[in-house]
Design an enzyme around this catalytic site. Structure first.
Site, PDB file in Angstrom:
ATOM      1  N   TYR A 516      -2.503  -2.252  13.262  1.00  0.00           N
ATOM      2  CA  TYR A 516      -3.260  -3.502  13.165  1.00  0.00           C
ATOM      3  C   TYR A 516      -4.161  -3.659  14.391  1.00  0.00           C
ATOM      4  CZ  TYR A 516      -4.428  -8.379  12.325  1.00  0.00           C
ATOM      5  OH  TYR A 516      -5.115  -9.536  12.111  1.00  0.00           O
ATOM      6  N   SER A 596      -6.495  -6.209   6.543  1.00  0.00           N
ATOM      7  CA  SER A 596      -7.325  -7.210   7.201  1.00  0.00           C
ATOM      8  C   SER A 596      -8.008  -6.603   8.428  1.00  0.00           C
ATOM      9  CB  SER A 596      -6.465  -8.429   7.545  1.00  0.00           C
ATOM     10  OG  SER A 596      -7.245  -9.533   7.883  1.00  0.00           O
ATOM     11  N   ASP A 679      -9.746 -13.727  -2.463  1.00  0.00           N
ATOM     12  CA  ASP A 679      -9.545 -13.637  -1.014  1.00  0.00           C
ATOM     13  C   ASP A 679     -10.615 -14.482  -0.333  1.00  0.00           C
ATOM     14  OD1 ASP A 679      -9.119 -13.040   1.631  1.00  0.00           O
ATOM     15  OD2 ASP A 679      -8.975 -10.880   1.343  1.00  0.00           O
ATOM     16  N   HIS A 714      -5.704 -13.028   0.052  1.00  0.00           N
ATOM     17  CA  HIS A 714      -5.606 -12.153   1.216  1.00  0.00           C
ATOM     18  C   HIS A 714      -4.240 -11.489   1.325  1.00  0.00           C
ATOM     19  CE1 HIS A 714      -7.358 -10.647   4.865  1.00  0.00           C
ATOM     20  NE2 HIS A 714      -6.358 -11.079   5.604  1.00  0.00           N
TER      21      HIS A 714
END
Length: 744
Positions: A516, A596, A679, A714
């Site tokens: 991430y 994301s 989203d 999302h």
């Protein structure tokens, strides 16, 4: 309260990219034709438009801008989505193993996923999501040993199971509970109230809540929440979120009667969240300008004859998070003078006069006296990073992140160390909660090989299982190791490596590497059925704790954002190189995954090192770094990414933007992009544009596909059946590309 460019490539002259015929020379396959690895994938023809932006002297072509339009409102985008899904589904039909993975995930989802309880008025409220259920159910129990009963079950809210219970909060006496409904994965919330004893839903309905906390006022007169103005027609899922305000909803009233408690019309970009101390003495309003942990705080006395707002913390300089209050003494965690945070307190009944800088005549800065709240230190900064804290009874419990795993220490309220809470191993503490009014607190604990177990505690050194699920596998057969490797600049990076204990690694095994690296978010050990399905199929799972996260405090976050964002990509690339060098995975056996901001990560490293990876999964990613701030919540992300309209930030963003840095003439790994039509956090146009360009340019014969879910957002609130179907598709795709035999 814790909570969201590559080699400089100028896309001019216009004839360069705009002349690409979008693979028009490749015919769209007839229905039923299967795409195989031996054939060139027949991607749908994607039209281009003549759009060029001049930014700081550079001409940036954006031929797929039309794909930014809302798929729910634009027929051309909807047709493109349908055509892309048809190609993706046809390719997936050629892959063996989807049914095997789906069956494995169904088994691995078959346990009671629990939340830590919230105690109110002698009642205990908690969520449980059992195997086969699409959404979590909220239960209530009268007393510790009382019989539980279902309070809210979202199963009847929609036919497809895509409407979820989101945030909820019981009143202090446990008589009422306000809860949020999330439909189709959207960030928008509808708030309702239920009478706990009767199980009846009241008439109260609040619309357009978003990014909200929920806080009950004393005597159940109403609750505080945060909302935005109703969006203009057609802008529900794309328009920028501005002018958030805090409202008080009187119980039993129509929303039109809600009272605006706090807003900042002169600064419409600010967000605001309200919470009350557990003794209902004080309202604390926390304001933020983006995703960075820099807050101002405002104080309101609950029982004052009229609302008087006092500035508790001025200036968006540091992180501040309320732990709780006991009378006039409030406790906070903060990174002021402590990169890895510390605990402080203040007596809000006292103000002290201090010399501060202020504006003088003729706009000159001068020194003037000002009454301010003074904070004193309770728990100093440690070598580990504070993640959360709670006051339970007369003790302070602090959850530290120690090399990306949890440790809970206990202190007296004056900061005197008392001891540690026993934890069952290497893993993550979450949902730490309790109050000064109760003697018992609770937390959830989990790890890669351990679904969440709920513990209670009432003193140092003592914790007891409050609720434990029957695990759908034997955790003792799974090995979890933490290793450290060096990034490009020599920084030591932690990484967890997980696999079956009896796995033969003499020649390595196909490996799924997750990352991430952003927004001060710490990626800690956690159980996910999809990851475990990969492990049980004979693969290795690895999770790297990249810079940009919060594992080592503010310096670690700062080391991976703004002008330092390349460090995140270097950390991830180094993780892949380490796994190959150590023989964990063969050179053609490494798949990467991120969601994301992690989807951005996958797109960026695919451009920078396409030779290193066999396959990738970029989920709901931020792919156009020059336009991310123009949609919904994107404007908040400038804290981590920078401002596209500022030259220095623009050059950095352009250097790694996945959409702009695809290298034509380069063999790219197999790639699955995933997004969803609802989203409204990272709008799907990011993934649409990136996929269109990846397919249009000469990027090799390996599949570059996009899977677009309907009635999903999302990620949060997605029903279990959709999760199983989605990840069976994705991991079968990655298994084929890396050589993982899931059918054996």
């Amino acid at each position: 309260m814790r909570k969201s460019i590559f080699h400089l490539l100028i896309l001019a002259p216009l004839s360069g990219l705009l002349a690409v015929p979008a693979l028009a020379q490749i015919e769209t396959p007839a229905p039923g034709n299967l795409v195989t690895e031996e054939t060139i994938l027949a991607y749908p023809e994607t039209k281009t438009v003549d759009v060029v932006d001049e930014l700081f002297g550079e001409y940036i072509s954006d031929p797929y801008r039309w794909l930014e339009n809302d798929v729910r409102e634009n027929e051309d985008v909807a047709a493109w989505v349908k055509a892309q899904n048809a190609v993706t589904n046809s390719y997936l039909e050629t892959i063996e193993g989807r049914e095997v993975l789906a069956a494995s995930m169904t088994k691995l989802f078959d346990y009671d996923a629990l939340s830590a309880p919230t105690e109110a008025g002698g009642k205990f409220f908690y969520e449980r999501k059992s195997g086969g259920q699409n959404q979590a159910v909220l239960y209530v129990r009268e007393g510790k040993d009382g019989k539980e009963r279902v309070l809210i079950d979202p199963a009847s809210w929609s036919a497809d199971g895509a409407t979820a219970l989101a945030e909820w909060k019981p009143s202090g006496d446990g008589k009422f509970l306000v809860y949020a409904i999330q439909d189709g994965g959207s960030d928008w919330r509808t708030l309702k109230v239920i009478d706990v004893e009767k199980g009846e839903v009241l008439t109260d309905t609040v619309e357009w809540a978003k990014f909200t906390n929920l806080a009950w006022m004393p005597k159940n007169t109403g609750f505080l929440y945060s909302r935005f103005p109703k969006p203009k027609e057609g802008g529900t899922f794309q328009s920028l979120n501005k002018n958030q305000a805090i409202y008080l909803h009187p119980l039993g009233a129509d929303q039109s009667k809600d009272y605006k408690v706090y807003d900042t019309p002169d600064r419409p970009e600010l967000n605001h969240s309200a919470e009350l101390t557990s003794d209902k003495e004080w309202i604390i309003i926390t304001s933020s300008s983006g995703t960075d942990d820099r807050y101002e705080m405002t104080l309101i006395k609950v029982d004052a004859p009229e609302i008087k707002r006092q500035t508790l913390v001025e200036g968006f300089d540091y992180s501040w998070s309320l732990i709780d209050g006991i009378g006039d003494t409030l406790y906070f965690t903060t990174n002021k003078d402590a990169s890895r945070l510390r605990v402080v307190k203040t007596d809000v009944s006292k103000l002290e006069s201090r010399d501060v800088m202020c504006d003088g005549p003729d706009a000159e800065t001068t020194i003037c006296g000002k009454d301010v709240f003074v904070f004193s230190e309770v728990v100093p900064e440690h070598s580990a990073t504070i993640d959360s804290a709670a006051i339970v009874g007369d003790k302070l419990y602090v959850d530290f992140i120690d090399d990306a795993k949890s440790r809970v220490e206990v202190f007296a309220l004056d900061g005197t160390p008392v001891g540690l809470i026993d934890l069952p191993g290497l893993g993550t503490v979450s949902e730490l909660n309790g109050s000064a009014k109760t003697a018992t607190g609770y937390f959830a604990f989990g790890s890669f090989n351990r679904p969440t177990t709920i513990y209670s505690f009432s003193d140092a050194g003592k914790s007891a299982i409050w609720a434990k699920p029957d695990f759908p596998f034997d955790p003792d057969t799974i090995e979890v190791k933490q290793q450290f490797y060096q990034s490009k600049d020599g920084t030591k990076i932690p990484m967890f490596v997980v696999h079956k204990k009896d796995l033969d690694l003499s020649e390595g095994a196909p490996t799924l590497l997750y990352g991430y690296g952003g927004f001060n978010i710490s990626v800690l050990p956690q159980y996910k059925p999809a990851w475990m399905a990969w492990i049980e199929a004979g693969g290795v799972f690895a999770s790297a704790n990249l810079r940009g996260g919060g594992e080592y405090g503010k310096a670690w976050h700062d080391g991976g954002r703004l002008q330092n964002k390349q460090n995140v990509f270097d950390d991830f690339i180094a993780a892949g190189e380490y796994l190959i060098a150590e023989g964990v995975t063969p050179e053609n056996g490494l798949a990467i995954e991120g969601r994301s901001n992690g989807g951005l990560l996958v797109g960026a490293v695919m451009n920078q090192r396409p030779d290193l990876f066999a396959a990738g999964h970029a989920a709901v990613g931020v792919m156009d770094m020059l336009r991310f701030d123009r949609f919904t919540a994107g404007r908040y992300w400038v804290d981590d990414y920078g401002y596209p309209d500022k030259e220095q930030d623009f050059k950095t963003l352009l250097s790694y933007s996945p959409y702009h840095n695809i290298k034509s003439g380069t063999e790219y790994p197999a790639l699955m992009v995933t997004t969803a039509d609802t989203d409204d956090r990272v709008v799907p146009g990011h993934s649409f544009k990136y996929t269109a360009r990846l397919q249009a340019l000469d990027t090799g014969d390996k599949p570059h596909l996009i899977r677009i879910e309907t009635r999903a957002g999302h990620g949060s609130g997605k029903p279990t059946d959709k999760l199983i179907e989605e990840y069976a598709d994705i991991y079968a795709f990655l298994a084929k590309a890396t050589g993982l035999d899931v059918v054996k």
